[in-house]
Design a protein around this motif. Structure first.
Motif, PDB file in Angstrom:
ATOM      1  N   GLU A  99      33.874 146.060 -92.132  1.00  0.00           N
ATOM      2  CA  GLU A  99      33.657 146.187 -90.689  1.00  0.00           C
ATOM      3  C   GLU A  99      32.346 145.531 -90.278  1.00  0.00           C
ATOM      4  O   GLU A  99      32.257 144.874 -89.233  1.00  0.00           O
ATOM      5  N   GLY A 100      31.299 145.682 -91.116  1.00  0.00           N
ATOM      6  CA  GLY A 100      30.032 145.015 -90.827  1.00  0.00           C
ATOM      7  C   GLY A 100      30.159 143.508 -90.861  1.00  0.00           C
ATOM      8  O   GLY A 100      29.574 142.794 -90.028  1.00  0.00           O
ATOM      9  N   TRP A 101      30.950 143.011 -91.813  1.00  0.00           N
ATOM     10  CA  TRP A 101      31.149 141.563 -91.916  1.00  0.00           C
ATOM     11  C   TRP A 101      31.924 141.040 -90.711  1.00  0.00           C
ATOM     12  O   TRP A 101      31.594 139.988 -90.152  1.00  0.00           O
ATOM     13  N   ARG A 102      32.953 141.764 -90.325  1.00  0.00           N
ATOM     14  CA  ARG A 102      33.731 141.331 -89.163  1.00  0.00           C
ATOM     15  C   ARG A 102      32.873 141.360 -87.887  1.00  0.00           C
ATOM     16  O   ARG A 102      33.012 140.494 -87.009  1.00  0.00           O
ATOM     17  N   SER A 103      31.985 142.327 -87.799  1.00  0.00           N
ATOM     18  CA  SER A 103      31.087 142.373 -86.642  1.00  0.00           C
ATOM     19  C   SER A 103      30.165 141.154 -86.637  1.00  0.00           C
ATOM     20  O   SER A 103      29.940 140.522 -85.581  1.00  0.00           O
ATOM     21  N   ALA A 104      29.653 140.792 -87.844  1.00  0.00           N
ATOM     22  CA  ALA A 104      28.807 139.605 -87.933  1.00  0.00           C
ATOM     23  C   ALA A 104      29.604 138.350 -87.589  1.00  0.00           C
ATOM     24  O   ALA A 104      29.085 137.417 -86.937  1.00  0.00           O
ATOM     25  N   HIS A 105      30.858 138.312 -87.982  1.00  0.00           N
ATOM     26  CA  HIS A 105      31.676 137.134 -87.692  1.00  0.00           C
ATOM     27  C   HIS A 105      31.960 137.025 -86.189  1.00  0.00           C
ATOM     28  O   HIS A 105      31.980 135.909 -85.645  1.00  0.00           O
ATOM     29  N   ARG A 106      32.182 138.163 -85.562  1.00  0.00           N
ATOM     30  CA  ARG A 106      32.395 138.110 -84.110  1.00  0.00           C
ATOM     31  C   ARG A 106      31.138 137.592 -83.400  1.00  0.00           C
ATOM     32  O   ARG A 106      31.229 136.818 -82.439  1.00  0.00           O
ATOM     33  N   GLU A 107      29.979 137.981 -83.886  1.00  0.00           N
ATOM     34  CA  GLU A 107      28.732 137.468 -83.313  1.00  0.00           C
ATOM     35  C   GLU A 107      28.597 135.971 -83.564  1.00  0.00           C
ATOM     36  O   GLU A 107      28.140 135.221 -82.692  1.00  0.00           O
ATOM     37  N   LEU A 108      29.006 135.558 -84.778  1.00  0.00           N
ATOM     38  CA  LEU A 108      28.992 134.128 -85.107  1.00  0.00           C
ATOM     39  C   LEU A 108      29.897 133.359 -84.146  1.00  0.00           C
ATOM     40  O   LEU A 108      29.529 132.278 -83.640  1.00  0.00           O
ATOM     41  N   GLN A 109      31.069 133.884 -83.901  1.00  0.00           N
ATOM     42  CA  GLN A 109      32.000 133.234 -82.970  1.00  0.00           C
ATOM     43  C   GLN A 109      31.390 133.114 -81.570  1.00  0.00           C
ATOM     44  O   GLN A 109      31.526 132.092 -80.897  1.00  0.00           O
ATOM     45  N   GLN A 110      30.694 134.162 -81.140  1.00  0.00           N
ATOM     46  CA  GLN A 110      30.084 134.137 -79.814  1.00  0.00           C
ATOM     47  C   GLN A 110      28.986 133.085 -79.738  1.00  0.00           C
ATOM     48  O   GLN A 110      28.867 132.366 -78.727  1.00  0.00           O
ATOM     49  N   LYS A 111      28.191 132.948 -80.797  1.00  0.00           N
ATOM     50  CA  LYS A 111      27.152 131.922 -80.827  1.00  0.00           C
ATOM     51  C   LYS A 111      27.768 130.530 -80.717  1.00  0.00           C
ATOM     52  O   LYS A 111      27.251 129.660 -79.998  1.00  0.00           O
ATOM     53  N   LEU A 112      28.862 130.301 -81.437  1.00  0.00           N
ATOM     54  CA  LEU A 112      29.514 128.991 -81.372  1.00  0.00           C
ATOM     55  C   LEU A 112      30.096 128.747 -79.988  1.00  0.00           C
ATOM     56  O   LEU A 112      30.056 127.623 -79.475  1.00  0.00           O
ATOM     57  N   THR A 113      30.674 129.776 -79.408  1.00  0.00           N
ATOM     58  CA  THR A 113      31.220 129.643 -78.055  1.00  0.00           C
ATOM     59  C   THR A 113      30.121 129.279 -77.056  1.00  0.00           C
ATOM     60  O   THR A 113      30.334 128.489 -76.134  1.00  0.00           O
ATOM     61  N   ASP A 114      28.926 129.821 -77.284  1.00  0.00           N
ATOM     62  CA  ASP A 114      27.792 129.520 -76.406  1.00  0.00           C
ATOM     63  C   ASP A 114      27.137 128.192 -76.749  1.00  0.00           C
ATOM     64  O   ASP A 114      26.169 127.793 -76.076  1.00  0.00           O
ATOM     65  N   GLY A 115      27.614 127.517 -77.800  1.00  0.00           N
ATOM     66  CA  GLY A 115      27.040 126.237 -78.193  1.00  0.00           C
ATOM     67  C   GLY A 115      25.796 126.359 -79.053  1.00  0.00           C
ATOM     68  O   GLY A 115      25.092 125.368 -79.290  1.00  0.00           O
ATOM     69  N   ASN A 116      25.525 127.531 -79.545  1.00  0.00           N
ATOM     70  CA  ASN A 116      24.334 127.763 -80.383  1.00  0.00           C
ATOM     71  C   ASN A 116      24.723 127.651 -81.849  1.00  0.00           C
ATOM     72  O   ASN A 116      24.952 128.659 -82.536  1.00  0.00           O
ATOM     73  N   TYR A 117      24.810 126.431 -82.360  1.00  0.00           N
ATOM     74  CA  TYR A 117      25.234 126.212 -83.736  1.00  0.00           C
ATOM     75  C   TYR A 117      24.223 126.786 -84.716  1.00  0.00           C
ATOM     76  O   TYR A 117      24.613 127.399 -85.720  1.00  0.00           O
ATOM     77  N   GLN A 118      22.929 126.582 -84.454  1.00  0.00           N
ATOM     78  CA  GLN A 118      21.915 127.071 -85.371  1.00  0.00           C
ATOM     79  C   GLN A 118      21.962 128.598 -85.470  1.00  0.00           C
ATOM     80  O   GLN A 118      21.819 129.176 -86.549  1.00  0.00           O
ATOM     81  N   GLY A 119      22.180 129.253 -84.324  1.00  0.00           N
ATOM     82  CA  GLY A 119      22.296 130.707 -84.356  1.00  0.00           C
ATOM     83  C   GLY A 119      23.496 131.153 -85.168  1.00  0.00           C
ATOM     84  O   GLY A 119      23.424 132.135 -85.912  1.00  0.00           O
ATOM     85  N   ALA A 120      24.627 130.427 -85.044  1.00  0.00           N
ATOM     86  CA  ALA A 120      25.820 130.733 -85.832  1.00  0.00           C
ATOM     87  C   ALA A 120      25.555 130.510 -87.316  1.00  0.00           C
ATOM     88  O   ALA A 120      25.984 131.304 -88.169  1.00  0.00           O
TER      89      ALA A 120
END
Length: 454
Positions: A358-379
């Motif tokens: 569940e923690g990993w999936r939460s991190a992945h959802r955050e990663l997806q949001q960073k990419l959606t926002d165009g923040n590749y470095q954050g992802a």
């Protein structure tokens, strides 16, 4: 005068001939020489019948012992092959797949991290390659020379792994020199791993885990043939005892009674040891092999999803909701929530794995949001960063929890297999000893009865 004498002689001859016609031929009173067969006479007598009965009963007793020994020995050899070759090979195949996945993820992470490769990532890659090489060696020791298909699989994996490490080394050198072609080399290497090497490793694991399940299913059955033959021997000896006791006008024949008791003891031993052994084999299957297969599959799916996550960051046009990642994580969720993996012994480890997932999936959802926002470095920081809530840390917690569950389940399986083997270890020899003793008792019981007729 002469004529008279001649007439008298002629008359005397005729009288003698007439007398001879009325004499008895004494040779007719002698019986013809008939060929005598004393063995037929002996076998038709009571001592002969008892001797034949003794031979038959000795044969019955020895047959029961030989059949028991052969059946149990074949069962023990099958279990020894399982313990010494098949199961270790399946475990080596599981570790091989895991090590290869870790190596590929580490190689990809080094490119995501940027120009300066983190030392921890490089060490993780080198350790994973070393572990994969060790697993290949261990697997090769577990393969017999006649298992051509498995040897071919291991040979192909060894050859492709050498190509993979060369491609990764080339990618790293180009990346260190600032050449963009390094990513292309890494993509080729990862494609080789994902499309060729890992499928071979998974196929090896599936084949060997299937062989483990088949053997355990076979050894979880009672040795019916040995039980039936030994039981038939008891019935024959009991019937023979009744016949000999009636013939000799005695209630008990000690030798035949002892022989029947010995074979009855053999039947009881086979049944009791068989029940204990089959129970242990069944426990090895239900509490070991089956949940072990489910948890191992869960670990493979997690590693495949992690590869989807990291590789996607290096591919142009990465889809944050990748189909492969979604498919693998959905299958992983189903296994973690199923009864197949919820063995009582590993329930805490599975709960820990579920929490880490569940923690990993939460991190992945955050990663997806960073990419959606165009923040590749954050992802990228979430994917390979050192934070305790980043994908690297949460995935490692998931992988370690699953690895702990696999180790525990394998220990349970091996303990049950050893118990199953141990309960019948002495029966193959004991069957022969009891049968020979019963045969001697048969002879000791019938020989005095035969001697009474001499």
């Amino acid at each position: 005068m002469f004529h008279q004498d001649r007439g008298a002689v002629s008359g005397g001859v005729r009288d003698t001939a007439r007398a001879d016609e009325h004499l008895l031929d004494e040779s007719l009173l002698v019986e013809p020489d008939v060929r005598r067969r004393p063995w037929r006479e002996f076998l038709g007598s009571t001592p002969g019948r008892l001797s034949l009965l003794a031979v038959a009963l000795v044969t019955v007793a020895l047959t029961a012992g030989i059949v028991t020994s052969v059946v149990i020995d074949a069962r023990q050899q099958r279990m020894e092959t399982l313990r010494a070759h098949t199961e270790p090979l399946a475990d080596a195949a599981q570790h091989l797949f895991s090590s290869l996945s870790v190596a590929d993820a580490a190689a990809t992470s080094s490119f995501i991290a940027g120009a300066i490769e983190p030392l921890a990532v490089r060490d993780r890659y080198n350790q994973a390659i070393a572990d994969a090489s060790n697993a290949l060696v261990t697997a090769s020791y577990g393969v017999t020379s006649g298992d051509v298909d498995t040897l071919r699989l291991l040979t192909e994996m060894s050859r492709h792994l050498a190509v993979y490490t060369d491609l990764v080394a080339t990618a790293r050198s180009n990346d260190a020199a600032g050449n963009p072609v390094g990513v292309a080399y890494l993509g080729t290497a990862s494609g080789l791993m994902q499309d060729t090497i890992l499928p071979l490793a998974e196929r090896l694991y599936n084949e060997q885990s299937g062989a483990v399940a088949d053997t355990q299913s076979h050894t979880a059955r009672l040795p019916v043939t040995a039980i039936l033959v030994a039981s038939a021997g008891v019935v024959v000896l009991a019937a023979a005892h009744t016949y000999v006791a009636h013939l000799s006008r005695r209630r008990i024949n000690p030798g035949l009674a002892c022989a029947a008791v010995l074979l009855a003891a053999l039947v009881v031993w086979i049944v009791v040891a068989g029940l204990l052994s089959t129970s242990a084999s069944e426990r090895a299957r239900t509490d070991g092999a089956e949940p072990l297969a489910a948890v191992t599959k869960a670990r493979i799916l997690a590693q495949q999803a992690r590869a989807d996550e990291t590789l996607g960051l290096l591919r142009p046009g990465f889809d944050p909701a990748g189909a492969d990642y979604t498919r693998h994580t959905d299958a992983l969720t189903a296994i973690l929530n199923s009864d197949a993996s919820r063995n009582a012994v590993v329930a805490p480890a599975i709960d820990e794995a579920s929490a880490a997932f569940e923690g990993w999936r939460s991190a992945h959802r955050e990663l997806q949001q960073k990419l959606t926002d165009g923040n590749y470095q954050g992802a990228a920081d979430i994917a390979v960063g050192p934070g305790s809530t980043a994908s690297t840390a949460t995935f490692r917690a998931l992988d370690e929890a699953l690895d702990d569950a696999i180790t525990t389940l394998r220990t349970e399986e091996l303990d049950a297999m050893r118990e199953s083997y141990r309960t019948m270890a002495a029966l193959a020899v004991a069957g022969i000893v009891l049968a020979v003793t019963a045969a001697v008792a048969v002879i000791a019981g019938i020989e005095p009865r035969v001697g009474e007729y001499h």
